[in-house]
Design a protein around this motif. Structure first.
Motif, PDB file in Angstrom:
ATOM      1  N   VAL A  21       0.825  -1.214   0.000  1.00 12.41           N
ATOM      2  CA  VAL A  21       0.000   0.000   0.000  1.00 12.41           C
ATOM      3  C   VAL A  21       0.861   1.267   0.000  1.00 12.41           C
ATOM      4  N   PHE A  22       2.071   1.158   0.540  1.00 12.51           N
ATOM      5  CA  PHE A  22       2.983   2.303   0.543  1.00 12.51           C
ATOM      6  C   PHE A  22       3.472   2.601  -0.869  1.00 12.51           C
ATOM      7  N   VAL A  23       3.660   1.557  -1.683  1.00 12.41           N
ATOM      8  CA  VAL A  23       4.030   1.755  -3.082  1.00 12.41           C
ATOM      9  C   VAL A  23       2.859   2.388  -3.831  1.00 12.41           C
ATOM     10  N   GLU A  24       1.667   1.889  -3.553  1.00 10.60           N
ATOM     11  CA  GLU A  24       0.468   2.449  -4.180  1.00 10.60           C
ATOM     12  C   GLU A  24       0.333   3.935  -3.856  1.00 10.60           C
ATOM     13  N   ARG A  25       0.509   4.285  -2.575  1.00 13.82           N
ATOM     14  CA  ARG A  25       0.331   5.685  -2.165  1.00 13.82           C
ATOM     15  C   ARG A  25       1.381   6.585  -2.813  1.00 13.82           C
ATOM     16  N   GLN A  26       2.618   6.103  -2.875  1.00 12.03           N
ATOM     17  CA  GLN A  26       3.663   6.887  -3.527  1.00 12.03           C
ATOM     18  C   GLN A  26       3.347   7.071  -5.008  1.00 12.03           C
ATOM     19  N   ALA A  31       1.607  10.205  -9.745  1.00  9.44           N
ATOM     20  CA  ALA A  31       0.699  10.313 -10.892  1.00  9.44           C
ATOM     21  C   ALA A  31      -0.092  11.612 -10.869  1.00  9.44           C
ATOM     22  N   ALA A  32      -0.309  12.163  -9.670  1.00  5.17           N
ATOM     23  CA  ALA A  32      -1.077  13.407  -9.559  1.00  5.17           C
ATOM     24  C   ALA A  32      -0.232  14.644  -9.847  1.00  5.17           C
ATOM     25  N   HIS A  33       1.073  14.487  -9.992  1.00  5.10           N
ATOM     26  CA  HIS A  33       1.956  15.626 -10.276  1.00  5.10           C
ATOM     27  C   HIS A  33       1.595  16.229 -11.629  1.00  5.10           C
ATOM     28  N   ARG A  34       1.609  17.531 -11.699  1.00  5.20           N
ATOM     29  CA  ARG A  34       1.162  18.232 -12.919  1.00  5.20           C
ATOM     30  C   ARG A  34       2.033  17.934 -14.132  1.00  5.20           C
ATOM     31  N   ASP A  35       3.266  17.473 -13.927  1.00  2.00           N
ATOM     32  CA  ASP A  35       4.175  17.235 -15.037  1.00  2.00           C
ATOM     33  C   ASP A  35       4.445  15.749 -15.255  1.00  2.00           C
ATOM     34  N   ILE A 190      23.450   6.509  -4.579  1.00  2.00           N
ATOM     35  CA  ILE A 190      22.257   6.206  -3.775  1.00  2.00           C
ATOM     36  C   ILE A 190      21.707   7.483  -3.139  1.00  2.00           C
ATOM     37  N   ARG A 191      20.450   7.751  -3.391  1.00  2.00           N
ATOM     38  CA  ARG A 191      19.780   8.915  -2.808  1.00  2.00           C
ATOM     39  C   ARG A 191      18.740   8.437  -1.799  1.00  2.00           C
ATOM     40  N   VAL A 192      18.731   9.036  -0.618  1.00  2.83           N
ATOM     41  CA  VAL A 192      17.736   8.671   0.395  1.00  2.83           C
ATOM     42  C   VAL A 192      16.395   9.298   0.030  1.00  2.83           C
ATOM     43  N   HIS A 193      15.378   8.462   0.034  1.00  7.96           N
ATOM     44  CA  HIS A 193      14.025   8.901  -0.329  1.00  7.96           C
ATOM     45  C   HIS A 193      13.062   8.372   0.726  1.00  7.96           C
ATOM     46  N   HIS A 194      12.712   9.217   1.688  1.00  6.87           N
ATOM     47  CA  HIS A 194      11.860   8.805   2.789  1.00  6.87           C
ATOM     48  C   HIS A 194      10.422   8.549   2.351  1.00  6.87           C
ATOM     49  N   ASP A 376       7.646  15.252  -4.518  1.00  7.52           N
ATOM     50  CA  ASP A 376       8.567  16.245  -5.074  1.00  7.52           C
ATOM     51  C   ASP A 376       9.966  15.670  -5.258  1.00  7.52           C
ATOM     52  N   ALA A 377      10.424  14.909  -4.252  1.00 13.37           N
ATOM     53  CA  ALA A 377      11.769  14.328  -4.326  1.00 13.37           C
ATOM     54  C   ALA A 377      11.855  13.268  -5.422  1.00 13.37           C
ATOM     55  N   LEU A 378      10.804  12.445  -5.556  1.00 14.16           N
ATOM     56  CA  LEU A 378      10.820  11.405  -6.581  1.00 14.16           C
ATOM     57  C   LEU A 378      10.750  12.023  -7.975  1.00 14.16           C
ATOM     58  N   TYR A 379       9.919  13.034  -8.130  1.00 14.76           N
ATOM     59  CA  TYR A 379       9.845  13.717  -9.428  1.00 14.76           C
ATOM     60  C   TYR A 379      11.191  14.299  -9.818  1.00 14.76           C
ATOM     61  N   ALA A 380      11.852  14.993  -8.887  1.00 11.10           N
ATOM     62  CA  ALA A 380      13.149  15.598  -9.171  1.00 11.10           C
ATOM     63  C   ALA A 380      14.183  14.543  -9.545  1.00 11.10           C
ATOM     64  N   HIS A 381      14.152  13.412  -8.829  1.00 13.14           N
ATOM     65  CA  HIS A 381      15.082  12.313  -9.098  1.00 13.14           C
ATOM     66  C   HIS A 381      14.879  11.751 -10.499  1.00 13.14           C
ATOM     67  N   LEU A 382      13.637  11.447 -10.848  1.00 10.51           N
ATOM     68  CA  LEU A 382      13.366  10.857 -12.163  1.00 10.51           C
ATOM     69  C   LEU A 382      13.629  11.864 -13.291  1.00 10.51           C
TER      70      LEU A 382
END
Length: 388
Positions: A21-26, A31-35, A190-194, A376-382
């Motif tokens: 469920v944590f993967v789903e929530r992330q 997916a809701a990010h405007r870009d 490796i980047r930490v992503h909480h 925000d952190a995941l978007y910036a990373h990708l």
């Protein structure tokens, strides 16, 4: 728009709505990010026929191969798993299953990056497919994917190679990053992503009223996690048994249930300790907020969502020094980090019950972990991987 293909063998479905469920929530947040334009591929591992039609595999075999899931377009391809092989052949089987599917998806959805949400078997498969398709790959490490699959003789080499070859690597905690580095994955990649927590759903409540709904009047300890030896529920049961008048509610399902039931009966504490089974994730806020303490005696973790969810509810935690425990318990109000021993848990739980911190003070420990920051952190990373 950044086009993302999320690959996740840990993803909820009708037969296991709490799975990942944590993967789903992330993923929903991203997916809701405007870009972002995003598709999900959530492979389902099945053994050869006729095993695939029996037991706990039967509901998996009946899952649709494509369905809308909470607004996401989710594909659920099957890949072959061979019992008794310790996962050795999971990756090549997953690659064989995904290669034609991803090629087909790419014709209508030319994704820019593959976002693999678990290190095994997702990670090595994503690396192979990314090379074939000419797109960058990110892999996230969460816990057992490194601590088990990354050290098991049959799969460790595949995990480590994927970590070295991926274009980007994420870890749920600094401790996880250190464990990955110790395996030979370069620290600089490796980047930490909480994780995040829904601070609206997981919030303090009136404990007296919340306890009454579970038939509890005195001190209440709650534990949340699969009923498997690694979670250490037996340690917490022994600890609570030594605290007169304290009750323990354990939410989770798993193969260790009969063993735990036998322990509860042998200790004669069936009136104080209950196994609730697997609860829907939506029911956890009420349970956790009712507790005076959330206790979890894990042998290993990445950074457990249950820790942060408890803090958000104003419930202090007593946990082992596993994974990112000390990155979460940074103030005495948030709880205690103790040895994985019943006596240590008894003492720590007793300390918290004797001098309970204010719920508002505990909740501050969760305010660092928001889903908006996670997105925000995941978007910036990708985005960075695609722009590199």
């Amino acid at each position: 728009m950044l086009r993302v293909l999320t690959l996740a063998t840990l993803f909820p479905h009708a037969a296991a709505p709490n799975l990942g469920v944590f993967v789903e929530r992330q993923t929903l947040g991203l997916a809701a990010h405007r870009d972002i334009d995003l598709r999900v591929v959530a492979p389902v591992g099945l053994p050869p026929w006729p095993l695939s039609r029996h037991g706990h595999y039967a509901p998996l075999a009946r899952l649709p191969t494509r369905e809308p899931w909470k607004g996401l377009d989710v594909r659920r391809p099957r890949f072959l798993t061979l019992p008794g092989t310790a996962g050795r052949f999971h990756v090549p089987a997953l690659v064989r299953a995904l290669a034609p599917l991803l090629a087909d998806i790419r014709r209508d959805f030319p994704f820019d990056v593959i976002d693999a949400e678990f290190f095994f078997p997702d990670g090595p498969a994503a690396v192979a497919l990314g090379k074939a398709l000419g797109v960058p790959v990110s892999i996230k490490a969460r816990g057992a994917d490194i601590h088990h699959w990354g050290t098991a003789p049959a799969t460790a080499a595949q995990v480590i190679a994927a970590g070295r070859q991926a274009d980007g690597v994420l870890a749920v905690s600094q401790a996880m990053r250190a464990d990955m580095t110790a395996l030979g994955i370069p620290a600089e990649t490796i980047r930490v992503h909480h994780t995040g927590v829904d601070l609206d759903r997981f919030a303090p409540r009136d404990r007296t009223g919340a306890k009454a709904k579970f038939g509890v009047t005195g001190p209440l300890v709650v534990s949340v996690g699969a009923l498997i030896p690694r979670k250490g529920h037996d340690v917490v049961i022994d600890a609570v048994a030594a605290i007169p008048g304290a009750s323990l509610l354990i939410a989770g399902a798993g193969a260790a249930r009969p063993t735990l039931e036998a322990k509860i009966a042998a200790l004669g504490i069936g009136d104080r300790v209950r196994l609730l089974g697997a609860l829907p994730h939506a029911d956890l806020p009420a349970l956790i907020a009712a507790a005076d303490v959330m206790a979890l005696a894990s042998a290993s973790e990445g950074l457990a969502n249950a820790w942060v969810e408890a803090l958000a509810c104003g419930t202090p935690i007593v946990i082992t020094d596993a994974g990112g425990a000390r990155e979460v318990v940074t103030d005495v109000a948030y709880g205690r980090v103790v040895a994985r021993e019943a006596n240590a848990f008894t003492r720590a739980i007793g300390e918290v019950l004797a001098a309970p911190p204010m719920q508002e003070a505990v909740r501050k420990g969760a305010e660092r972990f928001t889903w908006s920051a996670n997105t925000d952190a995941l978007y910036a990373h990708l985005r960075n991987l695609v722009s590199a």
